[in-house]
Design a protein around this motif. Structure first.
Motif, PDB file in Angstrom:
ATOM      1  N   ILE A   1      -1.951   6.096  -5.017  1.00 28.29           N
ATOM      2  CA  ILE A   1      -2.000   4.853  -4.239  1.00 28.29           C
ATOM      3  C   ILE A   1      -0.686   4.629  -3.503  1.00 28.29           C
ATOM      4  N   THR A   2       0.428   4.911  -4.154  1.00 27.93           N
ATOM      5  CA  THR A   2       1.742   4.792  -3.502  1.00 27.93           C
ATOM      6  C   THR A   2       1.806   5.698  -2.278  1.00 27.93           C
ATOM      7  N   GLY A   3       1.268   6.897  -2.397  1.00 22.19           N
ATOM      8  CA  GLY A   3       1.221   7.818  -1.254  1.00 22.19           C
ATOM      9  C   GLY A   3       0.371   7.282  -0.121  1.00 22.19           C
ATOM     10  N   TRP A   4      -0.752   6.692  -0.456  1.00 21.62           N
ATOM     11  CA  TRP A   4      -1.621   6.099   0.565  1.00 21.62           C
ATOM     12  C   TRP A   4      -0.917   4.951   1.283  1.00 21.62           C
ATOM     13  N   VAL A   5      -0.193   4.135   0.519  1.00 24.15           N
ATOM     14  CA  VAL A   5       0.555   3.028   1.118  1.00 24.15           C
ATOM     15  C   VAL A   5       1.653   3.571   2.022  1.00 24.15           C
ATOM     16  N   ALA A   6       2.392   4.555   1.533  1.00 21.09           N
ATOM     17  CA  ALA A   6       3.494   5.146   2.311  1.00 21.09           C
ATOM     18  C   ALA A   6       2.995   5.777   3.608  1.00 21.09           C
TER      19      ALA A   6
ATOM     20  N   ALA B   1      -2.574  -1.338   2.957  1.00 22.62           N
ATOM     21  CA  ALA B   1      -1.541  -2.369   3.082  1.00 22.62           C
ATOM     22  C   ALA B   1      -0.574  -2.226   1.905  1.00 22.62           C
ATOM     23  N   PRO B   2       0.673  -2.647   2.087  1.00 19.85           N
ATOM     24  CA  PRO B   2       1.638  -2.556   0.988  1.00 19.85           C
ATOM     25  C   PRO B   2       1.151  -3.323  -0.249  1.00 19.85           C
ATOM     26  N   VAL B   3       1.119  -2.623  -1.360  1.00 15.58           N
ATOM     27  CA  VAL B   3       0.642  -3.198  -2.613  1.00 15.58           C
ATOM     28  C   VAL B   3       1.294  -2.432  -3.758  1.00 15.58           C
ATOM     29  N   ASP B   4       1.594  -3.124  -4.829  1.00 16.62           N
ATOM     30  CA  ASP B   4       2.093  -2.473  -6.031  1.00 16.62           C
ATOM     31  C   ASP B   4       0.877  -1.876  -6.741  1.00 16.62           C
ATOM     32  N   PRO B   5       0.778  -0.562  -6.843  1.00 17.77           N
ATOM     33  CA  PRO B   5      -0.432   0.055  -7.396  1.00 17.77           C
ATOM     34  C   PRO B   5      -0.701  -0.336  -8.845  1.00 17.77           C
ATOM     35  N   ARG B   6       0.340  -0.587  -9.602  1.00 19.56           N
ATOM     36  CA  ARG B   6       0.148  -0.983 -11.002  1.00 19.56           C
ATOM     37  C   ARG B   6      -0.593  -2.317 -11.089  1.00 19.56           C
ATOM     38  N   HIS B   7      -0.119  -3.264 -10.310  1.00 17.81           N
ATOM     39  CA  HIS B   7      -0.744  -4.579 -10.344  1.00 17.81           C
ATOM     40  C   HIS B   7      -2.119  -4.582  -9.659  1.00 17.81           C
ATOM     41  N   LEU B   8      -2.297  -3.693  -8.703  1.00 16.19           N
ATOM     42  CA  LEU B   8      -3.623  -3.530  -8.105  1.00 16.19           C
ATOM     43  C   LEU B   8      -4.622  -3.097  -9.175  1.00 16.19           C
ATOM     44  N   LEU B   9      -4.267  -2.080  -9.958  1.00 17.85           N
ATOM     45  CA  LEU B   9      -5.172  -1.612 -11.010  1.00 17.85           C
ATOM     46  C   LEU B   9      -5.405  -2.697 -12.056  1.00 17.85           C
TER      47      LEU B   9
END
Length: 192
Positions: free
Chosen positions: A129-134, A139-147
């Protein structure tokens, strides 16, 4: 083998209603329609039954996240994951409550499975997810909190089933409405 399956199914009902501490072998025996000595023929006690259920559950519980494909369209992969988690909530509410009860108690019987099974998978998918955001695909999102948000918004329907049924009346339309709402919510959150 049949009695073992009957015991595990009965135990799932009992543990999902009463939690580990509130469940007894007598309740499991009654639910299974077997005697307590018959239960003890197949299992050494309540803890072994509980650990067996949790072990079986972990693989099932991780499958929807495993299916998230790093090579797929990011938004569609996440929305499909949300739907898979919601489907599990609808189809496996007892399992959801079993898992939630274990976590609420501090995961005394499955801590190692969280550390050895969930944590590496969680880290792997967060990196995706971080790679997708980068790459600007989300949209910018913290993947941990998204999950965490996905888990909270999907599992709520099983873990708080009595509340949901009281407020919404229950039935298939609850999940239809939930699916539409969650797709809109996460699509708006994640669209770049």
């Amino acid at each position: 083998m049949r009695n073992r399956r009957v015991i595990l199914d009965a135990a799932l009902d009992v543990f999902s209603r009463h939690g580990y501490r509130g469940a007894t072998l007598d309740q499991i025996a009654t639910e299974a329609g077997l005697s307590k000595p018959n239960i003890l023929y197949y299992f050494n006690g309540k803890e072994e039954i509980h650990v067996t259920l949790l072990s079986q559950l972990m693989e099932t519980w991780l499958d929807p996240l495993v299916e998230m494909d790093a090579g797929g369209d990011p938004l569609e992969e996440i929305l499909a994951y949300v739907q898979r988690k919601l489907d599990m909530t609808r189809d496996l509410p007892r399992e959801s409550r079993l898992f939630a009860n274990e976590i609420l108690q501090g995961a005394p019987r499955m801590g190692s499975q969280l550390h050895d099974g969930l944590k590496p998978l969680f880290d792997e998918k967060c990196a995706v997810i971080t790679g997708w955001v980068a790459a600007g695909k989300l949209a910018p999102v913290d993947p941990r909190h998204l999950l965490f948000s996905i888990w909270a918004t999907t599992q709520h329907y099983a873990d708080f089933e009595v509340q949901v049924d009281t407020l919404l009346g229950g039935g298939a339309e609850v999940f239809d409405g939930a699916a539409a709402h969650l797709e809109t919510l996460f699509r708006k959150l994640l669209t770049p």
